[in-house]
Enzyme design. Structure first.
Site, mmCIF file in Angstrom:
data_model
loop_
_atom_site.group_PDB
_atom_site.id
_atom_site.type_symbol
_atom_site.label_atom_id
_atom_site.label_comp_id
_atom_site.label_asym_id
_atom_site.label_seq_id
_atom_site.Cartn_x
_atom_site.Cartn_y
_atom_site.Cartn_z
ATOM 1 N N GLU A 1 -10.005 6.219 5.582
ATOM 2 C CA GLU A 1 -11.083 5.705 4.387
ATOM 3 C C GLU A 1 -10.628 4.348 3.753
ATOM 4 O OE1 GLU A 1 -14.179 7.221 3.054
ATOM 5 O OE2 GLU A 1 -14.121 5.098 2.477
ATOM 6 N N GLY B 1 -5.411 -4.665 -2.638
ATOM 7 C CA GLY B 1 -4.589 -4.244 -3.826
ATOM 8 C C GLY B 1 -3.994 -2.929 -3.581
ATOM 9 N N ILE C 1 -13.164 1.228 -1.867
ATOM 10 C CA ILE C 1 -14.557 1.629 -2.084
ATOM 11 C C ILE C 1 -14.883 2.740 -1.166
ATOM 12 C CG2 ILE C 1 -16.927 0.688 -1.682
ATOM 13 C CD1 ILE C 1 -15.957 -2.162 -1.824
ATOM 14 N N GLU D 1 -3.321 -12.006 4.068
ATOM 15 C CA GLU D 1 -2.931 -11.099 4.800
ATOM 16 C C GLU D 1 -1.529 -12.007 5.323
ATOM 17 O OE1 GLU D 1 -4.020 -8.233 6.970
ATOM 18 O OE2 GLU D 1 -4.934 -7.950 5.088
ATOM 19 N N ASP E 1 -9.997 -10.339 10.134
ATOM 20 C CA ASP E 1 -9.852 -9.001 9.464
ATOM 21 C C ASP E 1 -11.233 -8.337 9.202
ATOM 22 O OD1 ASP E 1 -8.323 -7.254 7.317
ATOM 23 O OD2 ASP E 1 -9.861 -8.076 5.967
ATOM 24 N N VAL F 1 -11.375 0.330 5.566
ATOM 25 C CA VAL F 1 -12.475 -0.562 5.460
ATOM 26 C C VAL F 1 -12.706 -0.549 3.801
ATOM 27 C CG1 VAL F 1 -14.689 -1.331 5.736
ATOM 28 C CG2 VAL F 1 -13.522 -0.083 7.710
ATOM 29 N N GLY G 1 -1.158 -13.743 -3.823
ATOM 30 C CA GLY G 1 -0.756 -12.694 -2.904
ATOM 31 C C GLY G 1 -1.921 -11.986 -2.367
ATOM 32 N N LYS H 1 -13.044 -4.743 10.531
ATOM 33 C CA LYS H 1 -13.639 -3.648 9.702
ATOM 34 C C LYS H 1 -15.077 -3.357 10.252
ATOM 35 C CE LYS H 1 -10.647 -5.017 5.715
ATOM 36 N NZ LYS H 1 -10.511 -6.024 4.548
ATOM 37 N N VAL I 1 0.890 -1.157 -0.100
ATOM 38 C CA VAL I 1 0.075 -0.021 -0.052
ATOM 39 C C VAL I 1 0.889 1.383 0.049
ATOM 40 C CG1 VAL I 1 -1.799 1.298 1.091
ATOM 41 C CG2 VAL I 1 -1.855 -1.211 1.132
HETATM 42 N N1 HSE Z 1 -6.554 -9.325 3.141
HETATM 43 C C1 HSE Z 1 -7.272 -8.134 3.170
HETATM 44 C C2 HSE Z 1 -8.529 -8.773 2.333
HETATM 45 C C3 HSE Z 1 -6.791 -7.075 2.516
HETATM 46 O O1 HSE Z 1 -8.314 -9.999 1.777
HETATM 47 O O2 HSE Z 1 -9.364 -8.105 1.902
HETATM 48 C C4 HSE Z 1 -7.609 -5.922 2.566
HETATM 49 O O3 HSE Z 1 -7.826 -5.353 4.013
#
Ligand code: HSE
Length: 412
Positions: free
Chosen positions: A124, A298, A131, A185, A196, A127, A182, A200, A11
């Site tokens: 932003e 991504g 989007i 996480e 994860d 989550v 890839g 969120k 990122v």
């Molecule tokens: N590992 C997370 C997913 C990455 O697959 O959504 C984005 O938060």
């Protein structure tokens, strides 16, 4: 305007590349003559990278540089991201993060510190990746009382389930493919065990309902136990299995939250959200249902959300964006066992007619589900709405040895 980026992974490097690529429009939208990256903090060195010369390993250079007004945190994890963000905010620097774990665990505190120091703390990208969801809930839907927020918030698990649904791939094979691509996480259990998505939904719940929700108070299940048989039964029921994170306001004023696999009707857009895409449904008392859809992960989709926050911070330097929520308490979250929902149950039995008779005695009405090539000893049903605690008790006492799968059924 000078900024620093902490964490030069997928990122962070996307943020740097996007700021360079769209520099003119980003500067124009920020109402600044230019947007310049002054430092990139990372313990690794990147000799062949176009931004390699900006990489430093000492955080204090960023903290002590008054020319740096906005800091992007894309390190991930709570520590040392929390300590670094805290110090930046205390020095009056605005911070933008994509780090959902940090916001889910420390968001309320960091928002307060930002307020005390006339700085902004925006997230932003934490989550739904690219989007737009935080700002739309906070601003565009501000006239509504939010009744429910639910969605597919994890791309990796959605990719795995899509492969199971569309290509009859086993869970294990689909996970391997997700890892090869890839998507997962660093620790794949954060994806496949729902952790994860839980972080969120905590952020969305705090935003929608005004109090911080800590991840440990959310009932969380992942997708490890989903079998191809369950995928087939969901299709025959008229929908698809998705990992759904949801938070709903109850009449008592409490909220109920969960992350779990769930049957979603084919007619709902969530059912046709495939691959690594995410979708979030927000139910407002004026607007009705609104669905946000797009790339939830991504490099560039996430950088798109991060850089938009940087632009917002640049436009609001010395002007606080009023944004935040109260700290949470144990009473705010209802016990998930009091939740009422319909369930899909799959049993492997040695005596089918006896099992059907026990199911009738236990649940009264239910629908029997079918799939082609089901083994003779398999029974699958969809119950009517039942209190989760009652269902758990009944299953444990009557069908303990026969249970193969139990999955919630949503009403959308
Ligand atoms: N590992 C997370 C997913 C990455 O697959 O959504 C984005 O938060």
């Amino acid at each position: 305007m000078q900024i620093a980026i902490m964490g030069y992974g997928v990122v962070g490097s996307g943020v740097a590349a996007l700021i360079e690529k769209n520099n003119k429009s980003i500067a124009r939208n920020s109402l600044q003559p230019e947007m310049k990256i002054k430092y990139i903090l990372d313990l690794r060195s990147f000799p062949d990278d176009p931004f390699g010369h900006l990489v430093i390993s000492d955080f204090s250079q960023i903290a002590n540089d008054d020319e740096v007004s906005i800091v992007v945190e894309t390190m991930g994890g709570v520590h040392p991201a929390y300590e670094f963000v805290l110090e930046c905010l205390k020095k009056g620097k605005s911070v933008v993060t994509s780090n959902k774990e940090l916001v889910a665990v420390k968001g309320c505190e960091l928002l307060k510190v930002a307020e005390e120091n006339n700085a902004n703390f925006l997230f932003e990208a934490s989550v739904g990746g690219g989007i737009p969801i935080i700002r739309p809930i906070h601003q565009c839907l501000a006239a509504n009382e939010i009744e429910e927020v639910a969605g597919i918030l994890n791309g990796t698990t959605n990719f795995i389930l899509t492969k199971m649904i569309n290509e009859s791939m086993t869970f294990e094979d689909a996970l391997l493919l997700a890892q090869q691509n890839g998507y997962a996480e660093r620790d794949p259990s954060a994806d496949i065990d729902g952790i994860d998505a839980c972080r969120k939904i905590c952020i969305l719940a705090a935003l929608c309902f005004g109090k911080h929700v800590y991840p440990e108070s959310v009932h969380t299940e992942g997708i490890r136990k989903i079998a191809l048989a369950d995928v087939e039964y969901a299709l025959s029921w008229g929908g698809a299995i998705k990992l759904i994170a949801r938070a709903k306001k109850l009449e008592s004023g409490k909220i109920t939250l969960s992350v779990s696999p769930a049957f979603v009707q084919k007619s709902c857009l969530l059912a046709s959200t495939d691959d690594v895409f995410n979708a979030v449904l927000v139910r407002g008392n004026a607007v009705g249902d609104v669905i946000f859809y797009g790339r939830g992960a991504g490099k560039f989709p996430t950088a798109s959300a991060v850089v938009a926050d940087v632009i917002d911070c640049a436009k609001h330097i010395d002007k606080r964006k009023v944004f935040g929520w109260e700290d949470g308490n144990a009473d705010f979250v209802a016990d998930y066992l009091d939740n009422e929902t319909a369930f899909y149950i799959r049993l492997i039995t040695s005596d089918k007619s006896k099992t059907i008779a026990s199911l009738t005695e236990t649940f009264g009405e239910f629908d029997v589900l079918n799939r082609s090539d089901a083994p003779e000893n398999e029974v699958a049903i969809a119950t009517k709405a039942v209190r989760e605690g009652d269902l758990e008790g009944k299953l444990a006492s009557v069908f303990a040895d026969e249970i193969a799968s139990v999955i919630r059924i949503t009403d959308y």
